[in-house]
Design a protein around this motif. Structure first.
Motif, short mmCIF file in Angstrom:
data_model
loop_
_atom_site.label_atom_id
_atom_site.label_comp_id
_atom_site.label_asym_id
_atom_site.label_seq_id
_atom_site.Cartn_x
_atom_site.Cartn_y
_atom_site.Cartn_z
N THR A 51 0.91 -1.12 -0.06
CA THR A 51 -0.02 -0.02 0.08
C THR A 51 0.90 1.27 -0.27
OG1 THR A 51 -1.75 -1.10 1.11
CG2 THR A 51 -1.86 1.36 1.46
N GLU A 52 2.05 1.13 0.81
CA GLU A 52 2.77 2.46 0.81
C GLU A 52 3.63 2.74 -0.48
OE1 GLU A 52 3.30 4.49 3.82
OE2 GLU A 52 1.62 3.38 4.37
N ILE A 53 4.00 1.62 -1.07
CA ILE A 53 4.64 1.69 -2.42
C ILE A 53 3.67 2.32 -3.52
CG2 ILE A 53 5.71 0.46 -4.15
CD1 ILE A 53 7.03 -1.10 -2.05
N ILE A 57 4.01 6.13 -5.55
CA ILE A 57 3.81 6.21 -7.10
C ILE A 57 2.55 7.09 -7.27
CG2 ILE A 57 3.04 4.86 -9.10
CD1 ILE A 57 4.46 2.40 -8.10
N VAL A 58 1.49 6.95 -6.51
CA VAL A 58 0.45 7.89 -7.08
C VAL A 58 0.77 9.35 -6.55
CG1 VAL A 58 -1.99 8.70 -6.04
CG2 VAL A 58 -1.35 6.18 -6.52
N THR A 59 1.51 9.47 -5.56
CA THR A 59 1.74 10.98 -5.44
C THR A 59 2.85 11.27 -6.36
OG1 THR A 59 1.69 10.38 -2.82
CG2 THR A 59 2.88 12.23 -3.52
N ALA A 400 -3.07 12.97 -2.35
CA ALA A 400 -3.36 11.84 -3.38
C ALA A 400 -2.85 10.61 -2.89
CB ALA A 400 -2.82 12.07 -4.68
N GLY A 401 -1.53 10.66 -2.23
CA GLY A 401 -0.81 9.43 -1.82
C GLY A 401 -1.57 9.07 -0.67
N LEU A 410 7.65 5.86 4.21
CA LEU A 410 7.87 4.72 3.11
C LEU A 410 7.09 5.27 1.91
CD1 LEU A 410 9.25 2.17 1.99
CD2 LEU A 410 7.15 0.74 2.92
N THR A 411 6.00 5.85 2.06
CA THR A 411 5.54 6.37 0.87
C THR A 411 6.21 7.47 0.09
OG1 THR A 411 3.13 6.03 1.75
CG2 THR A 411 3.42 7.71 0.01
N ALA A 412 6.69 8.50 1.16
CA ALA A 412 7.49 9.60 0.66
C ALA A 412 9.00 9.00 0.25
CB ALA A 412 7.95 10.35 1.90
#
Length: 539
Positions: A51-53, A57-59, A400-401, A410-412
């Motif tokens: 989910t984080e990855i 990507i969405v961000t 968005a993310g 991890l998203t960042a």
């Protein structure tokens, strides 16, 4: 987009990850050192690595447009195309030798700023060169409007030094505390809400106006100053306008259909439309143009080679050249404006992105690790200026993310990795025409208007008038600084006069004692703007 587009982010519906999904990827043991460093905890944060990855990507897709738009904004005057000895007025910023270096500086700034969010703040927020501030920087360095808007034609090195100074001040404001609150929070709270809300709308219209100009939808007119392009002429300006409007409509349609990355997809669609119209120089993607190559080692070599073809370290030129004579007050007000915009930007954006999510904020809506987020933003601004890009700030597209399930650093980190990889695809981004990128500018204006105009208190005549002056002067005077200045002075002056009249009325009638609502911050800032507008100086 910058951050002053808070309400846009507030509209983002944060969708929690299904517990079954978390359980499916629930780790059998504690996260490793790296995952702990970015704040990842599947149970506590209710998320998964997958989910984080995906959220990262969405961000990236939501904000990748800044890689092309930012160099165009800083160099928005571009180099006009000459056909048969006549200037067509078509903007071609990629012809400028500094375009590749600003592209790389933009990517580096986004990488460093977003990594700070990943490891220092440990939040799913991304940073890059802020919209509005890059337009302001384009005016500061000349760009056709700088000399008119700011009296002085600053060099790009002088402009980046001002960005650096604003970043250092920003950093200090984020550290110094008074009665438990950082000075930055006190300044934010002391600014009138009417002007604060109007700044977002004004910058949105200012950005959109630049987009209309760059795409030649709005052109000059000797009688009315501005006019709509004559679509019946079918010339190069009309082709540019058609490309931009195609991109704008695609972005709006994709956004309506909730397509992630609608802005970048709209820009790419416009670039494709521009191929048969002769607007898109598709051959640039081959990497055979001067300074634009698939040989990434050459691109990096040119970037780090300090000189006339690179913006890296250009701020150091001030130590030998200094600033234009008599520009002291202008410099002070530009720096104050940069600080204020970044301040409102970041605080508004992070609250908007995080406040509706219990994993990311407390019960009052204040984001977790607030101090670290502010610090990350301030450090990124300083770093960006040294690299050669405009103020780096938290992007509202981070929402968005978050809506895609991002909950940790991890998203960042994922977003930062994608920005790093984008530096190796410079020719692809350089092939996107400014007319296509302009569609994103106009849509940014749409979002900033849509999200912020409702926050202006139009029921109060003083607030409505100050807000109107802030917005209109910002666009018509082609200056964010002057718009804020006029708005601040008008609000403070009207509020003080109104209070004095009500006080006299109270002394006579003894009914309803007036409340003093003008903060010391508003008075000080207004006085500084008065010096800027009314005091002739050669300092």
């Amino acid at each position: 987009m910058d951050d002053m587009e808070t309400p846009v982010a507030e509209q983002v519906e944060t969708q929690p990850v299904q517990e079954s999904e978390v359980a499916a990827e629930k780790p059998a043991k504690k996260p490793n050192g790296f995952l702990r460093a970015v704040g990842f905890d599947a149970i506590k944060k209710k998320t998964t690595i997958k989910t984080e990855i995906i959220a990262g990507i969405v961000t990236f897709l939501a904000m990748a447009y800044i890689l092309t738009v930012n160099p165009n904004q800083i160099l928005f005057a571009g180099v006009r195309t000459v056909v048969d000895g006549e200037v067509t007025g078509t903007f071609v910023p990629t012809d400028n030798v500094l375009w590749p270096s600003i592209f790389i500086a933009t990517a580096f700034g986004a990488v460093i700023g977003t990594l700070l969010m990943a490891f220092l703040a440990r939040m799913p927020l991304a940073q890059a060169s802020g919209m509005g501030l890059n337009s302001m920087l384009g005016g500061v360095i000349g760009g056709g409007a700088g000399l008119i808007s700011y009296t002085y034609n600053f060099t790009i090195g002088q402009a980046f030094m001002m960005v650096l100074i604003s970043g250092i001040i920003f950093l200090l404001l984020s550290v110094i505390k008074i009665k438990g609150k950082t000075f930055r929070e006190l300044v934010f709270d002391g600014m009138p809400v009417a002007v604060r809300s109007a700044i977002s709308v004004g910058i949105g219209l200012f950005i959109a106006f630049i987009g209309f100009q760059n795409a030649h939808i709005i052109v000059g007119n000797q009688y009315t100053l501005v006019d709509l392009v004559a679509f019946s002429k079918y010339d190069v300006n009309v082709n540019s306008a058609v490309v931009c409007l195609s991109g704008l409509f695609l972005i709006a349609i994709f956004d309506k259909l909730n397509v992630k990355g609608s802005v970048i997809f709209g820009i790419l669609g416009a670039a494709i439309v521009g191929i048969p119209l002769g607007v898109t120089k598709w051959w640039i993607a081959a990497g055979n143009e001067p300074g634009i190559s698939w040989k990434f080692w050459e691109n990096f070599g040119n970037f780090f080679a300090v000189g006339e073809t690179s913006v890296f370290g250009s701020f150091t030129s001030v130590f030998t050249e200094g600033f234009p004579a008599g520009s002291l007050f202008t410099i002070i007000m530009l720096i104050i404006t940069m600080c204020m915009i970044d301040m409102f930007d970041t605080m508004g954006t992070i609250v908007g992105c995080c406040s509706n999510n219990s994993v990311l904020s407390d019960e009052t809506g204040k984001p977790h690790r607030y101090g670290q987020i502010m610090m990350s933003d301030a450090i990124a601004t300083c770093t960006g200026a040294m690299l050669g890009t405009s103020t780096v700030t938290t992007f509202v597209e981070s929402g968005a993310g978050v809506s895609a399930g991002g909950r940790t650093g991890l998203t960042a980190f994922t977003t930062a990795c994608l920005f790093f990889l984008s530096m190796f695809a410079l020719p692809l981004f350089a092939a996107i025409p400014s007319a296509a990128a302009a569609s994103a500018l106009i849509y940014v204006g749409v979002l900033m208007m849509k999200g912020n105009v409702k926050n202006i208190d139009l029921s109060n005549a003083i607030n409505a008038t100050a807000a109107f002056l802030t917005i209109s002067v910002m666009v018509l005077a082609y200056s964010i600084t002057k718009g804020i200045g006029v708005g601040m002075i008008s609000w403070t002056l009207m509020s003080i006069v109104s209070y004095l009249i009500e006080l006299i009325k109270y002394a006579i009638t003894k009914k309803e004692k007036p409340v003093w609502n003008v903060s010391i911050v508003s008075i000080v800032v207004s006085l500084l703007f008065c010096l800027f507008f009314f005091v002739p100086t050669t300092l």
